[in-house]
Design a protein around this motif. Sequence first.
Motif, PDB file in Angstrom:
ATOM      1  N   GLU A   6       0.847  -1.200   0.000  1.00  0.00           N
ATOM      2  CA  GLU A   6       0.000   0.000   0.000  1.00  0.00           C
ATOM      3  C   GLU A   6       0.876   1.242   0.000  1.00  0.00           C
ATOM      4  O   GLU A   6       1.755   1.396   0.846  1.00  0.00           O
ATOM      5  CB  GLU A   6      -0.907  -0.001   1.236  1.00  0.00           C
ATOM      6  N   TYR A  47       0.082  -3.125  16.296  1.00  0.00           N
ATOM      7  CA  TYR A  47       0.181  -2.239  15.140  1.00  0.00           C
ATOM      8  C   TYR A  47       1.286  -2.794  14.240  1.00  0.00           C
ATOM      9  O   TYR A  47       2.462  -2.774  14.595  1.00  0.00           O
ATOM     10  CB  TYR A  47       0.524  -0.815  15.595  1.00  0.00           C
ATOM     11  N   HIS A  83       3.583  -2.779  10.895  1.00  0.00           N
ATOM     12  CA  HIS A  83       4.062  -1.842   9.872  1.00  0.00           C
ATOM     13  C   HIS A  83       5.401  -2.314   9.341  1.00  0.00           C
ATOM     14  O   HIS A  83       6.332  -2.586  10.100  1.00  0.00           O
ATOM     15  CB  HIS A  83       4.204  -0.436  10.449  1.00  0.00           C
ATOM     16  N   HIS A 117     -12.300  -1.458  12.459  1.00  0.00           N
ATOM     17  CA  HIS A 117     -11.644  -0.152  12.451  1.00  0.00           C
ATOM     18  C   HIS A 117     -10.968   0.012  13.804  1.00  0.00           C
ATOM     19  O   HIS A 117     -11.624  -0.065  14.843  1.00  0.00           O
ATOM     20  CB  HIS A 117     -12.684   0.946  12.210  1.00  0.00           C
ATOM     21  N   THR A 141      -8.566   2.175  16.487  1.00  0.00           N
ATOM     22  CA  THR A 141      -8.031   3.464  16.912  1.00  0.00           C
ATOM     23  C   THR A 141      -7.150   3.229  18.126  1.00  0.00           C
ATOM     24  O   THR A 141      -7.641   2.848  19.190  1.00  0.00           O
ATOM     25  CB  THR A 141      -9.155   4.446  17.279  1.00  0.00           C
ATOM     26  N   LEU A 180       3.188   7.975  11.137  1.00  0.00           N
ATOM     27  CA  LEU A 180       2.178   6.998  10.752  1.00  0.00           C
ATOM     28  C   LEU A 180       0.827   7.343  11.354  1.00  0.00           C
ATOM     29  O   LEU A 180       0.735   7.885  12.465  1.00  0.00           O
ATOM     30  CB  LEU A 180       2.597   5.597  11.207  1.00  0.00           C
ATOM     31  N   THR A 227      -2.621   6.596  13.226  1.00  0.00           N
ATOM     32  CA  THR A 227      -2.918   5.733  14.376  1.00  0.00           C
ATOM     33  C   THR A 227      -4.346   5.195  14.315  1.00  0.00           C
ATOM     34  O   THR A 227      -4.936   4.819  15.326  1.00  0.00           O
ATOM     35  CB  THR A 227      -2.686   6.490  15.689  1.00  0.00           C
ATOM     36  N   LYS A 228      -4.882   5.179  13.099  1.00  0.00           N
ATOM     37  CA  LYS A 228      -6.147   4.492  12.830  1.00  0.00           C
ATOM     38  C   LYS A 228      -5.910   3.566  11.643  1.00  0.00           C
ATOM     39  O   LYS A 228      -5.275   3.963  10.669  1.00  0.00           O
ATOM     40  CB  LYS A 228      -7.273   5.471  12.513  1.00  0.00           C
ATOM     41  N   LYS A 229      -6.435   2.347  11.730  1.00  0.00           N
ATOM     42  CA  LYS A 229      -6.292   1.399  10.633  1.00  0.00           C
ATOM     43  C   LYS A 229      -7.579   0.612  10.449  1.00  0.00           C
ATOM     44  O   LYS A 229      -8.373   0.474  11.389  1.00  0.00           O
ATOM     45  CB  LYS A 229      -5.140   0.421  10.899  1.00  0.00           C
ATOM     46  N   ARG A 269      -8.970  -3.153   9.004  1.00  0.00           N
ATOM     47  CA  ARG A 269      -8.621  -4.514   8.613  1.00  0.00           C
ATOM     48  C   ARG A 269      -9.871  -5.182   8.038  1.00  0.00           C
ATOM     49  O   ARG A 269     -11.000  -4.840   8.404  1.00  0.00           O
ATOM     50  CB  ARG A 269      -8.118  -5.326   9.825  1.00  0.00           C
TER      51      ARG A 269
END
Length: 440
Positions: free
Chosen positions: A35, A191, A193, A225, A227, A276, A278-280, A282
């Motif tokens: 990504e 997290y 990465h 989601h 956070t 970066l 701090t919300k992702k 999946r």
Amino acid sequence: MTSEAIKLFVEDARAVPIEVGAKRLGLKFPGKRFEHAQPCPNCGGTDTFAFNTKKNVWNCRAGGVGGHDSIGMAAHCEDLDLHRREKFLAACSIVLDRSIPEEAEREAGEEREARRKRLDERRQQNEAESEARATSQAEYREKERNKARGIYRPLAPLRTSSLPFGRFYLGRRCAGFPDDTWLRVGSEVTYWHGQHERGAPIALYSGPAMVAPFISPDLQLIGCHITWIDLDRAPKFRPLLFGLTKEGAAAGLVPWEFGDRPPSAEDIAAGLYEQLGTKKMRGSKKGGLIPIAGHPEARRWVGGEGVENGVAFGEWEGWRDDSFYFAAGDLGNLSGPAEASSRFAHPTLKKPDAKGVLRPVMIAGSKPKVDQAPDDAMWVGDQVDELVLLADGDSERVMTAAAMARARARHARPGRLIPIVWPQAGSDFSKMAAEADTGT
């Protein structure tokens, strides 16, 4: 020019992978894996544009557009109208890195037959590759959905958990939290990465997080989601995380680890490290939405972009019993793609073109794309007769207004009321709620 020559030219362009097209467009590859987010070459912004080399997709949140081929990506980046033949062929030329066949070209019979044969072979190859990609993407999507379920399901509901940080987070950001079980919390949510040399993902950080589900129209969990929370870091109360970029790795720098001092402002400005998010998300957000409070069977729905805004508005109106409160994953998830013909020039924002000439930034318009799929945006229950859409006042105003109008047009039904509610200019509902709660 023979029709076979042009058709083969186009089929060849359709076969160009997103990764190759991105390189020929001069796009950046800042991500560590697949990504790659960055400012949109057409719309501007900071991380509004992204392409994924594994999924072979691209998306522009600012423009409300995206797709699965390099031609569309080139057209968006270079501001080419695909509805015009010469512009479409220009986009094909960019991703192929070769000229459009000359209009005066003539072929002998043997050459024409050879081209026709190659055209048929290319079409068959493209169809086979498209089918293989669809299968691969479906398998990847289900794998990601299972990972999202594995993250969300073991966690405790935010309102009753012995872990108070989720309630503290929403209390400080939104002046309260819902008395419902959709939102959950975990004390050690990882997290991920980047990746090691052998391709294994790196666990950059693990800590407290609020996790919300994405649900489909049949109320199945399709994603989550996340956070991450740091109650010592006002005003957003989220941890500070950094990643090493490809440019940083090439310069011989080492990956940043949680607990290290933040990279210098000079290194970040030089693109060696990046801060970066701090919300992702999946799993899948496609066609889904995030429930906050109430049940989707309600006839009145209230929501917009961001869990915090939905919570703040719910607190403000007292969590009405007749309402379902929700959030979209992002503005594109809320509004869906725009019809290309509805694009318009921003009244004030300009950007330099390839020759350095300032030209207006083009904005995705208020008209929804005609042939879009049902899951190109979030779903809304057929029984809903009032859909209250919450706008974000601290995002770019013109782009947001166009997207909100597009969301209203997309979700419109006979007899359905769709008011759009705006916060104070330059603010959002969660910020307004926090300021009102503290008296600032």
